[in-house]
Write an enzyme that holds these catalytic residues in place. Structure first.
Site, mmCIF file in Angstrom:
data_model
loop_
_atom_site.group_PDB
_atom_site.id
_atom_site.type_symbol
_atom_site.label_atom_id
_atom_site.label_comp_id
_atom_site.label_asym_id
_atom_site.label_seq_id
_atom_site.Cartn_x
_atom_site.Cartn_y
_atom_site.Cartn_z
ATOM 1 C CB SER A 38 -0.900 0.004 1.243
ATOM 2 O OG SER A 38 -1.581 1.243 1.379
ATOM 3 C CE1 TYR A 60 -0.092 -0.177 -3.941
ATOM 4 C CE2 TYR A 60 -0.288 1.292 -5.817
ATOM 5 C CZ TYR A 60 -0.762 0.838 -4.610
ATOM 6 O OH TYR A 60 -1.884 1.383 -4.054
ATOM 7 C CG HIS A 81 -7.454 -1.547 -12.698
ATOM 8 N ND1 HIS A 81 -8.743 -2.009 -12.849
ATOM 9 C CD2 HIS A 81 -7.279 -1.373 -11.362
ATOM 10 C CE1 HIS A 81 -9.318 -2.108 -11.666
ATOM 11 N NE2 HIS A 81 -8.457 -1.728 -10.755
ATOM 12 C CE LYS A 99 -15.132 -8.208 -11.360
ATOM 13 N NZ LYS A 99 -14.724 -7.757 -10.014
ATOM 14 N NE ARG A 167 -13.380 2.188 -5.242
ATOM 15 C CZ ARG A 167 -14.359 1.575 -5.931
ATOM 16 N NH1 ARG A 167 -14.511 1.810 -7.228
ATOM 17 N NH2 ARG A 167 -15.171 0.740 -5.322
ATOM 18 C CG ASP A 180 -17.647 0.353 -8.490
ATOM 19 O OD1 ASP A 180 -16.411 0.454 -8.376
ATOM 20 O OD2 ASP A 180 -18.366 -0.173 -7.629
#
Length: 324
Positions: A38, A60, A81, A99, A167, A180
């Site tokens: 994180s 990351y 992503h 996704k 978010r 989403d």
């Protein structure tokens, strides 16, 4: 890695979905969670302790170069992503990416091309595709149990408080109903009916242009799909697959159904198929099988499947004028 007994996982983006995924990994004997990352080290360290994981990183990139990690589960916000998946693949890691793959078809193409370039397994984390109920229903439909499928109805809806922010309502993070949760009913229509001839989409948007609710009609040669996604209302979240000789209903919530019913000739057959854990287990096990067999993609949810769905979503994005 074909004969490796255990598969070592790393997780980046340690929010709610990552917690559910990590819980499910504990149920798989052949899975090891060896590293988490994180931007906030305290968060990473707490997450690692909760799931008996030895390594916690505050970047990351540090996880990507950890030699112990075989596959990375990417559970960061949608907007990141593409770049993170490509970086992980470049670092020699297999990737399971949440996704939607990305906020654009162009980036989805880049991600699948990176998988091929670096010869690493890559899959969009459409966990629903691997649910026992969904797999069995799709097999039965393909064998004609309800005749020719000509109608699909599915929605995904819940109420979220816009005033609380987060978010879901942040356009910079790819917020809104379509990306989403709207991808779920679109996914169901796609695996049952394929690529539509025509798409009609209408949305209710907030002042920032984020879609709060989106309704979609997908027209096919001899079929229609009626789909809805909402982050400001609730629904029964059942899915109906209608055919010329009967219909199938996936238990609510259909995207993680623990069974289904078939209604045919005025008789109803009820089938119970519980998931292992919450159900993320099934996609993780698919990843293990593919990695061991040196596959770069799953036969059940291939790169091409992801790209075709991404193109459908992008068409809707353009119709409803989403600002990303």
């Amino acid at each position: 890695m074909k004969n490796k007994d255990r598969i070592n996982w790393g997780i980046i983006g340690l929010g709610n979905i990552a917690n559910q995924f990590a819980s499910d990994l504990l149920l798989i004997e052949e899975a090891n969670l060896v590293a988490v990352a994180s931007r906030n080290f305290v968060k990473a360290n707490d997450f690692a302790k909760q799931y008996n994981c030895q390594k916690a990183y505050d970047s990351y990139e540090a996880l990507f170069v950890d030699d112990q990690v075989d596959i990375v589960y990417i559970a960061t916000p949608h907007d990141s992503h593409a770049e993170l998946s490509i970086k992980a693949l470049e670092s020699g890691k297999h990737v399971l990416c949440e996704k939607p793959l990305s906020l654009s078809y162009k980036d989805a193409v880049r991600m699948t091309e990176a998988s091929k370039k670096y010869n690493r397994f890559f899959m969009e984390a459409f966990w629903t595709r691997f649910m026992p109920s969904v797999k069995e229903v799709l097999e039965k439909v393909n064998h004609g149990i309800i005749g020719e499928v000509n109608y699909v109805k599915a929605d995904f809806a819940f109420y979220a408080d816009e005033a609380s922010g987060g978010r879901l309502f942040d356009k910079n993070l790819g917020g809104g109903a379509l990306y989403d949760i709207g991808v779920y009913p679109l996914f169901l229509s796609y695996i049952l009916l394929g690529i539509p001839k025509e798409i009609i989409a209408k949305s209710v948007c907030n002042e920032n242009g984020i879609d709060l609710q989106t309704s979609m009609i997908l027209n096919y040669e001899n079929a229609q799909a009626i789909l809805n996604a909402s982050i400001v209302s609730e629904s029964d979240m059942k899915a109906v697959i209608g055919g010329t000789q009967g219909h199938i209903q996936l238990n609510a919530p259909w995207f993680m159904a623990d069974g289904y019913s078939i209604v045919k000739d005025n008789q109803e057959k009820i089938v119970c198929l519980p998931n292992l854990g919450k159900g993320y287990t099934h996609e993780a096990i698919e990843c293990h099988d593919c990695i061991r067999n040196n596959q770069m993609e799953s036969q059940f949810w291939s790169h091409q499947n992801s790209l075709e769905l991404s193109k459908i979503v992008e068409e809707i994005k353009l119709q409803i004028k989403l600002p990303f």
